[in-house]
Design a protein around this motif. Structure first.
Motif, PDB file in Angstrom:
ATOM      1  N   ILE A 243       0.841  -1.250  -0.022  1.00 52.68           N
ATOM      2  CA  ILE A 243      -0.025   0.245  -0.162  1.00 52.68           C
ATOM      3  C   ILE A 243       0.885   1.313  -0.274  1.00 52.68           C
ATOM      4  N   ILE A 244       0.624   2.179  -0.822  1.00 52.50           N
ATOM      5  CA  ILE A 244       1.602   3.150  -1.071  1.00 52.50           C
ATOM      6  C   ILE A 244       0.855   4.491  -1.214  1.00 52.50           C
ATOM      7  N   PRO A 245       1.723   5.648  -0.948  1.00 56.76           N
ATOM      8  CA  PRO A 245       1.347   7.033  -0.558  1.00 56.76           C
ATOM      9  C   PRO A 245       1.421   7.684  -1.967  1.00 56.76           C
TER      10      PRO A 245
ATOM     11  N   ALA B 235      -2.366   5.135  -3.852  1.00 59.74           N
ATOM     12  CA  ALA B 235      -3.053   5.800  -3.300  1.00 59.74           C
ATOM     13  C   ALA B 235      -4.227   6.355  -4.287  1.00 59.74           C
ATOM     14  N   THR B 236      -5.406   6.531  -3.726  1.00 62.52           N
ATOM     15  CA  THR B 236      -6.767   6.777  -4.708  1.00 62.52           C
ATOM     16  C   THR B 236      -6.380   8.039  -5.492  1.00 62.52           C
ATOM     17  N   ASP B 237      -5.710   9.061  -4.921  1.00 63.99           N
ATOM     18  CA  ASP B 237      -5.426  10.373  -5.860  1.00 63.99           C
ATOM     19  C   ASP B 237      -4.403  10.090  -6.901  1.00 63.99           C
TER      20      ASP B 237
ATOM     21  N   GLY C 123       3.017   5.570   4.194  1.00 67.33           N
ATOM     22  CA  GLY C 123       1.796   6.445   4.293  1.00 67.33           C
ATOM     23  C   GLY C 123       1.997   6.975   5.836  1.00 67.33           C
ATOM     24  N   SER C 124       1.046   7.615   6.325  1.00 68.73           N
ATOM     25  CA  SER C 124       0.927   8.258   7.376  1.00 68.73           C
ATOM     26  C   SER C 124       1.116   7.255   8.695  1.00 68.73           C
ATOM     27  N   THR C 125       1.606   7.929   9.785  1.00 69.76           N
ATOM     28  CA  THR C 125       1.608   7.092  11.103  1.00 69.76           C
ATOM     29  C   THR C 125       0.583   6.640  11.560  1.00 69.76           C
TER      30      THR C 125
ATOM     31  N   GLU D 243       3.540  17.920  14.708  1.00 73.97           N
ATOM     32  CA  GLU D 243       2.802  17.094  13.933  1.00 73.97           C
ATOM     33  C   GLU D 243       3.175  17.225  12.374  1.00 73.97           C
ATOM     34  N   GLU D 244       2.967  16.406  11.538  1.00 71.91           N
ATOM     35  CA  GLU D 244       3.537  16.316  10.437  1.00 71.91           C
ATOM     36  C   GLU D 244       2.395  17.053   9.287  1.00 71.91           C
ATOM     37  N   ILE D 245       2.855  18.151   8.823  1.00 72.59           N
ATOM     38  CA  ILE D 245       1.916  19.008   8.025  1.00 72.59           C
ATOM     39  C   ILE D 245       1.817  18.779   6.785  1.00 72.59           C
TER      40      ILE D 245
HETATM   41  P1  NAP Z   1      -2.147   7.815   4.150  1.00 72.94           P
HETATM   42  O1  NAP Z   1      -3.356   8.566   4.306  1.00 72.94           O
HETATM   43  O2  NAP Z   1      -1.613   7.219   5.254  1.00 72.94           O
HETATM   44  O3  NAP Z   1      -2.407   6.917   2.936  1.00 72.94           O
HETATM   45  C1  NAP Z   1      -1.227   6.133   2.471  1.00 72.94           C
HETATM   46  C2  NAP Z   1      -1.937   4.831   1.590  1.00 72.94           C
HETATM   47  O4  NAP Z   1      -2.639   3.850   2.722  1.00 72.94           O
HETATM   48  C3  NAP Z   1      -2.772   5.126   0.525  1.00 72.94           C
HETATM   49  O5  NAP Z   1      -2.758   4.120  -0.456  1.00 72.94           O
HETATM   50  C4  NAP Z   1      -4.169   4.964   1.170  1.00 72.94           C
HETATM   51  O6  NAP Z   1      -5.190   4.777   0.277  1.00 72.94           O
HETATM   52  C5  NAP Z   1      -4.055   3.890   2.092  1.00 72.94           C
HETATM   53  N1  NAP Z   1      -4.891   3.888   3.190  1.00 72.94           N
HETATM   54  C6  NAP Z   1      -5.467   4.561   4.035  1.00 72.94           C
HETATM   55  N2  NAP Z   1      -6.077   4.208   4.866  1.00 72.94           N
HETATM   56  C7  NAP Z   1      -6.124   2.709   4.909  1.00 72.94           C
HETATM   57  C8  NAP Z   1      -6.549   1.681   5.628  1.00 72.94           C
HETATM   58  N3  NAP Z   1      -7.304   1.949   6.530  1.00 72.94           N
HETATM   59  N4  NAP Z   1      -6.277   0.395   5.254  1.00 72.94           N
HETATM   60  C9  NAP Z   1      -5.198   0.285   4.184  1.00 72.94           C
HETATM   61  N5  NAP Z   1      -4.892   1.350   3.494  1.00 72.94           N
HETATM   62  C10 NAP Z   1      -5.126   2.568   3.794  1.00 72.94           C
HETATM   63  O7  NAP Z   1      -0.841   8.882   3.480  1.00 72.94           O
HETATM   64  P2  NAP Z   1      -0.977   9.803   2.497  1.00 72.94           P
HETATM   65  O8  NAP Z   1      -1.749  10.959   3.122  1.00 72.94           O
HETATM   66  O9  NAP Z   1      -1.479   9.059   1.289  1.00 72.94           O
HETATM   67  O10 NAP Z   1       0.457   9.961   2.414  1.00 72.94           O
HETATM   68  C11 NAP Z   1       1.175  10.869   3.175  1.00 72.94           C
HETATM   69  C12 NAP Z   1       1.829  10.069   4.302  1.00 72.94           C
HETATM   70  O11 NAP Z   1       2.804   9.031   3.956  1.00 72.94           O
HETATM   71  C13 NAP Z   1       2.847  11.113   4.924  1.00 72.94           C
HETATM   72  O12 NAP Z   1       2.515  10.760   6.346  1.00 72.94           O
HETATM   73  C14 NAP Z   1       4.226  10.776   4.876  1.00 72.94           C
HETATM   74  O13 NAP Z   1       4.956  10.934   5.731  1.00 72.94           O
HETATM   75  C15 NAP Z   1       4.008   9.367   4.678  1.00 72.94           C
HETATM   76  N6  NAP Z   1       5.130   8.758   3.834  1.00 72.94           N
HETATM   77  C16 NAP Z   1       6.039   8.158   4.259  1.00 72.94           C
HETATM   78  C17 NAP Z   1       7.189   7.654   3.488  1.00 72.94           C
HETATM   79  C18 NAP Z   1       8.512   6.842   4.259  1.00 72.94           C
HETATM   80  O14 NAP Z   1       8.879   6.333   3.377  1.00 72.94           O
HETATM   81  N7  NAP Z   1       8.480   6.970   5.341  1.00 72.94           N
HETATM   82  C19 NAP Z   1       7.030   7.909   2.092  1.00 72.94           C
HETATM   83  C20 NAP Z   1       6.137   8.726   1.608  1.00 72.94           C
HETATM   84  C21 NAP Z   1       5.145   9.130   2.435  1.00 72.94           C
HETATM   85  P3  NAP Z   1      -6.194   6.112  -0.226  1.00 72.94           P
HETATM   86  O15 NAP Z   1      -5.534   6.908  -0.928  1.00 72.94           O
HETATM   87  O16 NAP Z   1      -7.242   5.212  -0.781  1.00 72.94           O
HETATM   88  O17 NAP Z   1      -7.016   6.380   1.141  1.00 72.94           O
END
Ligand code: NAP
Ligand code: MG
Length: 506
Positions: free
Chosen positions: A152-154, A181-183, A232-234, A388-390
């Motif tokens: 699952i990726i962002p 990610a959906t978007d 994705g997010s924490t 918090e992460e903005i």
């Molecule tokens: P997100 O809301 O956590 O979503 C990430 C992915 O998880 C998306 O594909 C999302 O799908 C999916 N998802 C959301 N809720 C889920 C659930 N309950 N079960 C399974 N999958 C779920 O994060 P984001 O807003 O897309 O991305 C930004 C975050 O990613 C930031 O916090 C950033 O720090 C983090 N990030 C971390 C790294 C790293 O390597 N550490 C790299 C890039 C980004 P949908 O889009 O369909 O909701």
């Protein structure tokens, strides 16, 4: 408008009932692509196809060299299509064409690395040093694939994140379901075409698009999924770990960050001012390891901030497809409002808005999701904008007294993904690096990652590593093989202990 199908079991298919949704171009908010909207039943179908490929198909049983050859073809194909993938990514995600071009270049290089590494992952056991006893016993270990991996990726680095997930999983013999990610679904679906073209066996790679609300829990709790790899997010990482706990699935999580960027008094300001801008505003601040907390010493504070703010104010916002653009739109309307909300929070908490602070609406920018690059000064580390992460173009500047204070502030965070120190004295900078509780520290640099170096987070920034040998091994189970070669039963260590002397009369 572009139209896509999902990739399940080696076939391009629509979602059940033909459901679709539109991916929006953040530059002009116009629909850019129509993609399938997967339902729970589509996710189940993809899991079944992946399970079948793993249990009965050739992929996990191929030699490392055979897998390497096919992954290598993917790398070549990405290389041939770099320009076109970069352009698709810029329009799907709002990343500038310069950033997306760099990403496609890295994507082909990294896929090439995983092709090279695949050769090392074979089903042949290797001897464990010190456990070879001639005429007695021999011990071996073998790394085997885990099985069915849900990935699952962002949305911030859509192509690269797909490569970071698919590359190591495939190199080690796993079969995968990738959910972008959906978007930003487009480049994951383009990659599906590439895997199909180069002749991957059916079901080894599956790509499904659609909101996590419908398919997230299926992917993370299904009995046939053996491992979840998530970026994705924490907050979502915590949820996924909870889901995985029910059946003890293996997890790797790459989550958020709030990385501290420490400028020491002896730093070269020409480099450190620009470097701090790169650390925090690259890709509109939408990188997990961005340097979003800039720590300046009391004496340097005013002068450094003045130079920084002058440069940030002069940054060029514009069309991501224009090579001169430095700052593109943020990725979605939802992300824009999150960022603008945090700016309001920062003002209420008493931070000083040194520049930016609003949606950018000059000319054509009004059509897109633009936020002015924003700098807050007089930030203290207890403020929400510091904790918090903005995930947008917002930099917080904080003051420190001395090195101990800088280290204390840097480590006072639930996150531990990145960090950096700017100084001419490399030994002093390395001494600080040793005290930072984070997975990566840059000295006089930022954002540099290599597929050969492990990447990941301390604390709530994640679990496990990507890249390097640790990153590949996260996709393996280790089997120990004990082979006994004793020719007589009384040579067995347990013979005397347990069965040599039965009771009288027996
Ligand atoms: P997100 O809301 O956590 O979503 C990430 C992915 O998880 C998306 O594909 C999302 O799908 C999916 N998802 C959301 N809720 C889920 C659930 N309950 N079960 C399974 N999958 C779920 O994060 P984001 O807003 O897309 O991305 C930004 C975050 O990613 C930031 O916090 C950033 O720090 C983090 N990030 C971390 C790294 C790293 O390597 N550490 C790299 C890039 C980004 P949908 O889009 O369909 O909701
Ligand atoms: Mg989009």
């Amino acid at each position: 408008m572009l139209k896509y199908q999902m990739y399940i079991g080696g076939e391009f298919v629509n979602a059940a009932g033909g459901a679709t949704y539109l991916s929006i171009n953040p530059w002009n908010t116009e629909p850019f692509a129509e993609v399938p909207k997967a339902s729970a039943s589509d996710a189940e179908k993809a899991i079944a196809a992946t399970r079948k490929a793993f249990d009965d198909g050739p992929w996990p049983r191929m030699s490392g060299a055979e897998r390497s050859a096919l992954i290598g073809k993917v790398a070549e194909r990405i290389k041939e299509r770099m320009k076109d993938l970069a352009s698709l990514e810029a329009q799907d995600s709002g990343g500038t064409i310069t950033k997306c071009g760099a990403d496609t270049h890295l994507a082909q290089r990294q896929m090439g690395y995983f092709a090279e590494q695949a050769k090392l992952y074979n089903a042949e056991p290797h001897a464990i040093e010190g456990l070879q006893r001639e005429g007695r016993s021999f011990s071996y270990e073998v790394r085997e694939p885990i099985g069915v991996c849900a990935q699952i990726i962002p949305w911030n680095f859509p192509l690269l994140m797909a490569v970071w997930k698919l590359g190591p999983a495939l190199a080690t013999g796993n079969c995968v379901i990738l959910k972008p990610a959906t978007d930003t679904p487009v480049n994951a679906l383009e990659l599906a075409k590439i895997f199909d073209e180069v002749g991957f066996p059916p079901g080894v790679v599956n790509v499904i698009s659609g909101p996590s609300g419908a398919i997230g829990d299926v992917l993370t709790s299904h009995k046939d999924v053996d491992k979840i790899a998530f970026t994705g997010s924490t907050e979502v990482g915590r949820h996924i770990m909870g889901k995985a706990a029910e059946s003890l699935k293996k997890v790797t999580l790459e989550c958020g960050g709030k990385s501290a960027n420490i400028v020491l008094p002896d730093a070269d300001w020409d480099i450190a001012v620009d470097g701090s801008i790169f650390a925090s505003f690259y890709h509109q601040g939408q990188a997990c390891e961005s340097g979003t907390r800039l720590l300046l010493s009391l004496d340097d504070y005013d002068g450094f901030v003045a130079q920084l703010v002058a440069k940030v104010t002069a940054m060029r916002l514009g069309d991501p497809m224009d090579k001169a653009t430095q700052i593109g739109p943020v990725m979605s309307e939802r992300q824009m409002s999150t960022v603008l909300d945090y700016i309001e929070i920062g003002k209420k908490e008493g931070a000083t808005l040194a520049c930016g602070g609003n949606r950018a609406t000059t000319g054509a920018l009004a059509n897109g999701y633009f936020v002015e690059p924003t700098v807050f000064t007089d930030v203290t580390n207890d403020m929400r904008i510091a904790q918090e992460e903005i995930f947008g173009p917002v930099l917080c500047v904080l003051k420190y007294d001395d090195v101990d204070d800088a280290v204390r502030i840097a480590n006072d965070s639930i996150f531990g993904l990145g960090g950096g120190v700017w100084s001419k004295d490399l030994d002093a900078a390395k001494a600080i690096a040793a005290r930072l509780r984070t997975g990566t520290v840059w000295i006089n640099e930022w954002h540099m990652l290599s597929e050969r170096a492990q990447f990941g987070g301390y604390k709530q920034s994640g679990i496990g590593r990507e890249f390097g040998s640790d990153g590949l091994n996260e996709y393996t189970e280790v089997k120990t093989l004990y082979v006994d070669d004793a020719k007589t039963r009384d040579a067995k260590p347990w013979y005397d202990m347990l069965v040599a002397r039965p009771k009288e009369g027996a």
